[in-house]
Scaffold this motif. Structure first.
Motif, PDB file in Angstrom:
ATOM      1  N   GLY A   1      88.190  66.301 -15.558  1.00 10.26           N
ATOM      2  CA  GLY A   1      87.285  65.992 -14.451  1.00 10.26           C
ATOM      3  C   GLY A   1      86.286  67.093 -14.170  1.00 10.26           C
ATOM      4  N   LYS A   2      86.133  68.042 -15.117  1.00  9.48           N
ATOM      5  CA  LYS A   2      85.180  69.135 -14.958  1.00  9.48           C
ATOM      6  C   LYS A   2      83.897  68.783 -15.708  1.00  9.48           C
ATOM      7  CE  LYS A   2      88.310  71.549 -12.804  1.00  9.48           C
ATOM      8  NZ  LYS A   2      88.232  71.742 -11.337  1.00  9.48           N
ATOM      9  N   GLY A   3      82.988  68.132 -15.012  1.00  6.62           N
ATOM     10  CA  GLY A   3      81.725  67.736 -15.627  1.00  6.62           C
ATOM     11  C   GLY A   3      80.941  66.887 -14.656  1.00  6.62           C
ATOM     12  N   ILE A   4      79.675  66.648 -14.983  1.00  6.92           N
ATOM     13  CA  ILE A   4      78.834  65.849 -14.097  1.00  6.92           C
ATOM     14  C   ILE A   4      79.361  64.433 -13.999  1.00  6.92           C
ATOM     15  CG2 ILE A   4      76.524  64.845 -13.864  1.00  6.92           C
ATOM     16  CD1 ILE A   4      75.387  67.460 -14.866  1.00  6.92           C
ATOM     17  N   LYS A   5      79.838  63.912 -15.117  1.00  5.14           N
ATOM     18  CA  LYS A   5      80.474  62.601 -15.082  1.00  5.14           C
ATOM     19  C   LYS A   5      81.367  62.480 -16.295  1.00  5.14           C
ATOM     20  CE  LYS A   5      79.667  57.651 -14.758  1.00  5.14           C
ATOM     21  NZ  LYS A   5      78.664  56.565 -14.792  1.00  5.14           N
ATOM     22  N   THR A   6      82.532  61.866 -16.122  1.00 12.59           N
ATOM     23  CA  THR A   6      83.467  61.717 -17.228  1.00 12.59           C
ATOM     24  C   THR A   6      83.112  60.480 -18.040  1.00 12.59           C
ATOM     25  OG1 THR A   6      85.217  62.703 -15.897  1.00 12.59           O
ATOM     26  CG2 THR A   6      85.894  61.504 -17.864  1.00 12.59           C
ATOM     27  N   PRO A   7      82.841  60.624 -19.347  1.00 13.88           N
ATOM     28  CA  PRO A   7      82.566  59.459 -20.179  1.00 13.88           C
ATOM     29  C   PRO A   7      83.747  58.502 -20.211  1.00 13.88           C
ATOM     30  CG  PRO A   7      81.994  61.494 -21.302  1.00 13.88           C
ATOM     31  CD  PRO A   7      82.766  61.874 -20.077  1.00 13.88           C
ATOM     32  N   ARG A   8      83.481  57.224 -20.439  1.00 12.11           N
ATOM     33  CA  ARG A   8      84.562  56.236 -20.423  1.00 12.11           C
ATOM     34  C   ARG A   8      85.441  56.326 -21.659  1.00 12.11           C
ATOM     35  NH1 ARG A   8      80.651  51.171 -18.672  1.00 12.11           N
ATOM     36  NH2 ARG A   8      80.098  51.953 -16.616  1.00 12.11           N
ATOM     37  N   LYS A   9      84.852  56.672 -22.789  1.00 14.97           N
ATOM     38  CA  LYS A   9      85.599  56.677 -24.044  1.00 14.97           C
ATOM     39  C   LYS A   9      85.510  58.035 -24.728  1.00 14.97           C
ATOM     40  CE  LYS A   9      87.127  52.388 -24.438  1.00 14.97           C
ATOM     41  NZ  LYS A   9      88.563  52.086 -24.619  1.00 14.97           N
ATOM     42  N   PHE A  10      86.683  58.574 -25.077  1.00 16.42           N
ATOM     43  CA  PHE A  10      86.729  59.838 -25.802  1.00 16.42           C
ATOM     44  C   PHE A  10      87.194  59.652 -27.242  1.00 16.42           C
ATOM     45  CE2 PHE A  10      87.399  61.493 -21.445  1.00 16.42           C
ATOM     46  CZ  PHE A  10      86.404  62.458 -21.425  1.00 16.42           C
ATOM     47  N   ASP A  11      87.759  58.482 -27.546  1.00 17.29           N
ATOM     48  CA  ASP A  11      88.500  58.308 -28.792  1.00 17.29           C
ATOM     49  C   ASP A  11      87.709  58.718 -30.030  1.00 17.29           C
ATOM     50  OD1 ASP A  11      90.434  57.371 -27.138  1.00 17.29           O
ATOM     51  OD2 ASP A  11      90.258  55.266 -27.711  1.00 17.29           O
ATOM     52  N   GLU A  12      86.499  58.197 -30.176  1.00 14.25           N
ATOM     53  CA  GLU A  12      85.714  58.473 -31.377  1.00 14.25           C
ATOM     54  C   GLU A  12      85.315  59.943 -31.451  1.00 14.25           C
ATOM     55  OE1 GLU A  12      81.563  56.941 -33.495  1.00 14.25           O
ATOM     56  OE2 GLU A  12      82.553  55.686 -31.980  1.00 14.25           O
ATOM     57  N   ALA A  13      84.846  60.485 -30.331  1.00 12.09           N
ATOM     58  CA  ALA A  13      84.438  61.894 -30.305  1.00 12.09           C
ATOM     59  C   ALA A  13      85.632  62.812 -30.556  1.00 12.09           C
ATOM     60  CB  ALA A  13      83.793  62.221 -28.961  1.00 12.09           C
ATOM     61  N   LYS A  14      86.779  62.481 -29.967  1.00 11.90           N
ATOM     62  CA  LYS A  14      87.964  63.326 -30.151  1.00 11.90           C
ATOM     63  C   LYS A  14      88.454  63.274 -31.593  1.00 11.90           C
ATOM     64  CE  LYS A  14      91.003  64.073 -26.928  1.00 11.90           C
ATOM     65  NZ  LYS A  14      92.083  63.922 -25.930  1.00 11.90           N
ATOM     66  N   ALA A  15      88.399  62.087 -32.206  1.00  9.88           N
ATOM     67  CA  ALA A  15      88.843  61.951 -33.598  1.00  9.88           C
ATOM     68  C   ALA A  15      87.994  62.825 -34.514  1.00  9.88           C
ATOM     69  CB  ALA A  15      88.764  60.489 -34.035  1.00  9.88           C
ATOM     70  N   GLU A  16      86.680  62.844 -34.285  1.00  9.70           N
ATOM     71  CA  GLU A  16      85.792  63.678 -35.104  1.00  9.70           C
ATOM     72  C   GLU A  16      86.084  65.160 -34.881  1.00  9.70           C
ATOM     73  OE1 GLU A  16      81.036  64.750 -35.739  1.00  9.70           O
ATOM     74  OE2 GLU A  16      81.612  63.061 -34.458  1.00  9.70           O
ATOM     75  N   ALA A  17      86.246  65.562 -33.616  1.00 11.33           N
ATOM     76  CA  ALA A  17      86.498  66.966 -33.302  1.00 11.33           C
ATOM     77  C   ALA A  17      87.834  67.431 -33.889  1.00 11.33           C
ATOM     78  CB  ALA A  17      86.482  67.178 -31.793  1.00 11.33           C
ATOM     79  N   LEU A  18      88.863  66.594 -33.785  1.00 12.58           N
ATOM     80  CA  LEU A  18      90.174  66.942 -34.342  1.00 12.58           C
ATOM     81  C   LEU A  18      90.099  67.123 -35.853  1.00 12.58           C
ATOM     82  CD1 LEU A  18      92.515  64.569 -32.294  1.00 12.58           C
ATOM     83  CD2 LEU A  18      92.573  67.069 -32.279  1.00 12.58           C
ATOM     84  N   LYS A  19      89.398  66.231 -36.511  1.00 11.21           N
ATOM     85  CA  LYS A  19      89.260  66.325 -37.971  1.00 11.21           C
ATOM     86  C   LYS A  19      88.560  67.622 -38.359  1.00 11.21           C
ATOM     87  CE  LYS A  19      87.515  63.829 -42.019  1.00 11.21           C
ATOM     88  NZ  LYS A  19      86.795  62.616 -42.495  1.00 11.21           N
TER      89      LYS A  19
END
Length: 283
Positions: free
Chosen positions: A235-253
C-alpha cells in the motif's frame, strides 16, 4: 546516450544538478582506500547531512551497544556503502520535496524508500551480491516523476490525478501520450546527467520491464522491480495496481527466484523492512 535520450534531455532543458557535496562524497566512497578524515571533513560541511548520518548510525538497524556521538564514529559504524546510500537518500528526498504534487510527493517518497528497503531485503535473503545497487535502484526508480512534475507541473498533475482516480490503469502509457516519454526514461536521463553507474541507470530505466535491460543488468533490474512491487502490495504508492501477476512473474524470472521460494520468505522480507524502518522515520 541514444538519440532519443539526447532529445529527451534537450526537451527537458537543464536537468536538476546533483549537489556539489554529494558529488564529493560519492567520489570518495567509491574508493575503498579513501581518506576517512577527508570524507569526514566533506560531510561535516553540511550540518543536515552530518545529522542524518549520526541519526542512522545510532539506529537499531546497526545494533550499536553505545551512543555514537561523533561523525568519525558514525562513518566507521556505517561503512562507506551505507554512507553513500544515506547521501543518495538525502538527495532523492530533496528532489521529491521540490515537486508541486502536494501530498502525492510524500507518498512518492515513501514508496521509493520502501521499494529500496524491500529490494535490499530480497537481495540479502536470496544472496544477491549487488545489494547496495538494489537499494540505490529502488530509491531512485521513480525520480523521473519528480522531474516531470518540476518541468511540467500542470500537465503532470493531470496525469497523476487521472491515475489516482482510476481513469487510466497504465500511467506509463499516459505519460508517453502526454509528453512523448515516460518517467522511467526521464529518470535514466537524470542519472546519466549525474554520471551515476550504468547498472543504476539501467534498473531505473527498466524497473517496469526488467527483462529489457542489458544482459549484465537484468538480475539487478529484476530485484529492483520486485522491491517496487512489494512496496505497492504494502500500500506504499500513489495507487495500487489491480494485477501484479504478469509483472511479478517477469521480475522473478529476471532475479532468478521461484514463486515458491519467494512465498516461503515473505514474512522474513517484511521483518527485514520493519527492522530498517528507521530509514523511513530518519529521513
Amino acid at each position: 546516450m541514444s538519440t532519443n535520450v539526447n532529445k529527451l534531455v534537450e526537451d527537458l532543458g537543464k536537468l536538476p544538478p546533483i549537489p556539489h557535496i554529494a558529488t564529493q562524497v560519492l567520489k570518495l566512497t567509491s574508493d575503498p582506500d579513501c581518506s576517512l578524515n577527508e570524507l569526514q571533513q566533506v560531510i561535516a560541511s553540511d550540518q543536515a547531512l552530518a545529522a542524518q548520518i549520526l541519526k542512522i548510525a545510532n539506529s537499531a538497524m546497526f545494533g550499536s551497544m553505545r551512543a555514537i556521538r561523533t561523525l568519525p564514529q558514525a562513518i566507521l559504524t556505517l561503512g562507506l556503502n551505507s554512507v553513500k546510500n544515506t547521501v543518495i537518500a538525502s538527495i532523492s528526498k530533496d528532489l521529491y520535496m521540490k515537486s508541486s504534487m502536494g501530498f502525492y510527493k510524500m507518498i512518492a517518497w515513501e514508496h521509493s524508500l520502501v521499494s529500496a528497503l524491500a529490494g535490499s531485503a530480497l537481495a540479502k535473503i536470496f544472496r544477491f551480491h549487488d545489494r547496495d545497487e538494489v537499494f540505490l535502484g529502488g530509491l531512485l526508480h521513480d525520480l523521473g516523476k519528480s522531474v516531470l512534475d518540476l518541468k511540467f507541473p500542470a500537465e503532470y498533475e493531470k496525469v497523476i490525478k487521472s491515475f489516482y482516480n482510476g481513469e487510466t490503469t497504465n500511467a506509463l502509457q499516459l505519460e508517453s501520450e502526454v509528453f512523448g516519454f515516460d518517467h522511467a526514461m526521464v529518470g535514466e536521463a537524470l542519472l546519466l546527467h549525474w554520471n551515476l553507474p550504468k547498472e543504476i541507470t539501467q534498473c531505473v530505466r527498466y524497473h517496469h520491464n526488467p527483462s529489457s535491460a542489458d544482459a549484465d543488468c537484468v538480475t539487478l533490474a529484476g530485484f529492483v522491480a520486485l522491491g517496487n512491487l512489494f512496496a505497492l502490495e504494502m500500500g506504499k504508492g500513489i495507487k495500487t495496481p489491480r494485477k501484479f501477476d504478469e509483472a511479478k512473474a517477469e521480475a522473478l524470472k529476471c532475479a532468478g527466484i521461484s514463486e515458491d521460494a519467494l512465498a516461503s520468505q515473505t514474512d522474513v522480507i517484511f521483518e527485514c523492512i520493519e527492522q530498517d524502518n528507521i530509514l523511513i522515520t530518519g529521513f
